[in-house]
Enzyme design. Structure first.
Site, short mmCIF file in Angstrom:
data_model
loop_
_atom_site.label_atom_id
_atom_site.label_comp_id
_atom_site.label_asym_id
_atom_site.label_seq_id
_atom_site.Cartn_x
_atom_site.Cartn_y
_atom_site.Cartn_z
N TRP A 1 43.47 32.63 29.36
CA TRP A 1 42.90 31.58 29.86
C TRP A 1 42.93 30.37 28.93
O TRP A 1 42.75 29.30 29.26
CB TRP A 1 41.72 31.80 31.03
CG TRP A 1 41.98 31.89 32.41
CD1 TRP A 1 41.96 33.11 32.99
CD2 TRP A 1 42.03 31.09 33.33
NE1 TRP A 1 42.45 32.90 34.26
CE2 TRP A 1 42.51 31.80 34.56
CE3 TRP A 1 42.14 29.53 33.38
CZ2 TRP A 1 42.76 30.66 35.56
CZ3 TRP A 1 42.38 28.74 34.26
CH2 TRP A 1 42.45 29.60 35.47
N TRP B 1 45.33 43.59 39.40
CA TRP B 1 44.24 42.92 38.56
C TRP B 1 43.22 42.19 39.29
O TRP B 1 42.18 42.09 39.40
CB TRP B 1 44.83 42.24 37.49
CG TRP B 1 43.59 41.45 36.64
CD1 TRP B 1 43.80 40.00 36.37
CD2 TRP B 1 42.52 41.72 35.97
NE1 TRP B 1 42.62 39.64 35.79
CE2 TRP B 1 41.80 40.45 35.54
CE3 TRP B 1 41.71 42.71 36.06
CZ2 TRP B 1 40.67 40.50 35.02
CZ3 TRP B 1 40.48 43.07 35.41
CH2 TRP B 1 39.94 41.69 34.77
#
Length: 307
Positions: free
Chosen positions: A127, A167
């Protein structure tokens, strides 16, 4: 819906962390209806040195960069490693719905602006890349060069793959989100119990983890995702980015392996760079190969100085 709270991890949770001697720095940013939010960042090296910005990913914090910060600072760089809101020593919002991709980008834009950063050498993973590359695309004049590993800039127009879907499902449904264990499993070499505990330190209770649980759901997964238009616009900007752009993806990251190809193909600044695959490294390559990455980043910044 319960009440949305801003949570602050007690300082004593961060005492005696291995290899993390850095003094804390804090800056208040606009949390809208939530009021001011306190963002933590590491700020090491000479204040007048060239800026290196290190952005962490999910579900880590600036602790991820502890092996890279000292050699960079010792080489004369001003090294900045913030914790995103919801992570590390930064404030955390207890409601997952309070987080958005745009919100994280705006928070980082405000932080960057308040510090007056420019001529930035950016390194991002996971991220850290999704947010950092938006900054590069939307404020290219502030960035001198970019180095990324194990990240992407998805627009929602491509399938994210079965492993990522699993996930996402896990992140939303598991009763206990074991942050340190997740990070350890994302390395090739494993981590000691003390390091696992350091990744758990920011999260004394489950509601502190709302930001960490939110991130997987914020990755654009369909063409009508709220973030999709801004992502496509970012790619249009990056297709014109001619400043040096280096990739360093890992050989053992099963989800992101090969993700460097699209950047090398589409970003003009990637041409002629000494791209490399980080060997014996998995998703969190900073854990597996931090000193090597620092060495490569120093060489990259030095070789391209002034270009």
């Amino acid at each position: 819906m319960g009440t949305t709270h801003v949570r602050r991890t007690p300082e004593d949770r961060f005492e005696n962390l291995p290899d993390y001697p850095f003094s804390p720095n804090y800056l208040e940013i606009d949390g809208g209806a939530l009021g001011p939010l306190r963002m933590h960042y590491v700020d090491e090296g000479p204040r007048d040195g060239p800026v290196v910005l290190l952005l962490h990913g999910e579900p880590t914090w600036s602790y991820l960069y502890r092996k890279m910060i000292p050699p960079l600072a010792q080489s004369g760089f001003r090294v900045l490693a913030p914790d995103f809101i919801g992570f590390g020593k930064s404030d955390k919002i207890s409601d997952r719905n309070a987080y958005s991709y745009l919100g994280h980008v705006d928070w980082m834009k405000e932080w960057t602006g308040k510090l007056g950063l420019r001529d930035i050498t950016f390194f991002g993973q996971d991220w850290g890349g999704l947010i950092g590359l938006r900054l590069v695309a939307e404020m290219p004049e502030l960035f001198a060069r970019v180095m990324i590993g194990n990240t992407g800039l998805p627009t929602g127009d491509q399938d994210l793959g079965e492993a990522f879907k699993q996930w996402r499902e896990f992140s939303q449904t598991t009763p206990t989100f074991n942050i340190g264990g997740i990070v350890s499993r994302g390395t090739a070499r494993g981590m000691g119990d003390d390091v696992i505990a350091a990744y758990d330190a920011p999260f004394p209770e489950e509601d502190f983890k709302a930001g960490a649980r939110a991130f997987p759901m914020l990755v654009p997964a369909s063409p009508d995702d709220p973030a999709a238009p801004a992502q496509r616009a970012a790619w249009e900007s990056l297709r014109k980015f001619e400043k040096p752009f280096l990739t360093c993806f890992s050989d053992k990251d099963m989800i992101m392996r090969g993700g460097e190809a699209v950047f090398k193909k589409l970003i003009p600044g990637a041409a002629g760079q000494e791209h490399f695959i980080t060997e014996n490294a998995s998703h969190f390559l900073q854990e597996d190969a931090g000193p090597l990455l620092a060495e490569k980043l120093i060489a990259f910044a030095t070789a391209n100085d002034g270009k």
